[in-house]
Design an enzyme around this catalytic site. Sequence first.
Site, PDB file in Angstrom:
ATOM      1  N   CYS A 133       0.834  -1.211   0.000  1.00 36.93           N
ATOM      2  CA  CYS A 133       0.000   0.000   0.000  1.00 36.93           C
ATOM      3  C   CYS A 133       0.866   1.256   0.000  1.00 36.93           C
ATOM      4  O   CYS A 133       1.403   1.648   1.042  1.00 36.93           O
ATOM      5  CB  CYS A 133      -0.919  -0.009   1.220  1.00 36.93           C
ATOM      6  SG  CYS A 133      -1.897   1.486   1.366  1.00 36.93           S
ATOM      7  N   CYS A 136      -0.401   4.071   2.274  1.00 39.55           N
ATOM      8  CA  CYS A 136      -0.180   3.847   3.717  1.00 39.55           C
ATOM      9  C   CYS A 136       1.294   4.019   4.104  1.00 39.55           C
ATOM     10  O   CYS A 136       1.601   4.538   5.166  1.00 39.55           O
ATOM     11  CB  CYS A 136      -0.596   2.432   4.130  1.00 39.55           C
ATOM     12  SG  CYS A 136      -2.043   1.797   3.330  1.00 39.55           S
ATOM     13  N   ASP A 137       2.201   3.549   3.265  1.00 37.17           N
ATOM     14  CA  ASP A 137       3.603   3.422   3.685  1.00 37.17           C
ATOM     15  C   ASP A 137       4.586   4.335   2.950  1.00 37.17           C
ATOM     16  O   ASP A 137       5.755   4.410   3.341  1.00 37.17           O
ATOM     17  CB  ASP A 137       4.067   1.961   3.493  1.00 37.17           C
ATOM     18  CG  ASP A 137       3.240   1.000   4.337  1.00 37.17           C
ATOM     19  OD1 ASP A 137       2.769   1.419   5.412  1.00 37.17           O
ATOM     20  OD2 ASP A 137       3.052  -0.152   3.919  1.00 37.17           O
TER      21      ASP A 137
END
Length: 306
Positions: A133, A136-137
Amino acid sequence: MGKEIYIIGAGPAGITAGIYALRSKIKTTIIEKISPGGNMLITEIIENYPGFPDGINGIELAERMKKQFLNLGGEIIKGEVVDIDLKKERKTIFLSDGKFIDTDVVIIATGSSRKKLGVKGEDVFVGKGVSYCAVCDGFFFKDKTIAVIGGGDSALKEAIYLTRFVNRCYLVHRREQFRGSKYLQELIENNEKISPIIPFVVEEIMGKEKVEYLLLRNTNTDEKIKLEVDGVFISVGQKPNVEFLKGKLKSNPSGYLIVNEKMETSIKGVFACGDVIKKDLYQIITACGEGAIAAFFAEKYLDSLD
Ligand code: NAP
């Protein structure tokens, strides 16, 4: 007893089905495992959903859809469906906390999740350089060198997004042609931080404590190279979220549910829509359209039971 519909999954398909059902004055409950929005929640910017000329952030679109559903009187319950009994006319949905729900109609809108690459080192380094992701990261890779694996829309979008943070983004794809849209391909070509590495596959993800390099193989020549990276984002497609069905509905070999033009599955009273079904175009807009159709025919099915 009043009419009632249960929807499993609060992505764009499930929420739209809910909005349509509510507007038909049907009591509607969505069961959602994580948080409403589905894969929109991991999409930074959505540029192909009409009505938003400058694009819209995925979380914001999810929030707006949820609000519209709730404003109409819908209910969202948090829960994970682990099994479903479809043998009788009234279906039973089993939740992981031991509770169960009986219903005449169920709409399955559980979407899809990221596929794994299935190479050595992948599981070992999850959270230590391996990610599924970008939204997200990505932030954790500021000024680093990373690789994105895949050549579809998701991989191209993620590579572009990640260039906000990273110094260099290798885009590793197994063929010479990308699968993703021409529009995204053009953005890739014009982005100086992105270096396509084609046609290569990942043989192994390597490192000591965290990801340090990838062992790549050229699919034409079999030449092997080591590519130094701080992280790798795997974006090689999706798999339908159908584990709880345990093969009870007709599906294709990859597990995507087979539906007709009314979004009916192989069992009466069970409808499906969105990324969980077998179809040609996996988009938010198509998921919404299918959700509307599923609710429309679910209502007709309920009427037929009267
Ligand atoms: P996808 O379109 O299925 O693409 C998967 C990519 O990964 C392909 O390029 C494939 O290579 C590659 N791949 C698969 N298995 C691999 C392996 N084992 N090793 C190396 N590479 C592998 O999946 P997606 O990009 O996740 O998209 C899913 C659906 O959502 C698509 O229909 C897509 O159009 C849609 N989507 C749309 C948008 C948008 O902005 N409109 C954004 C995201 C997703 P090959 O090409 O060689 O098969």
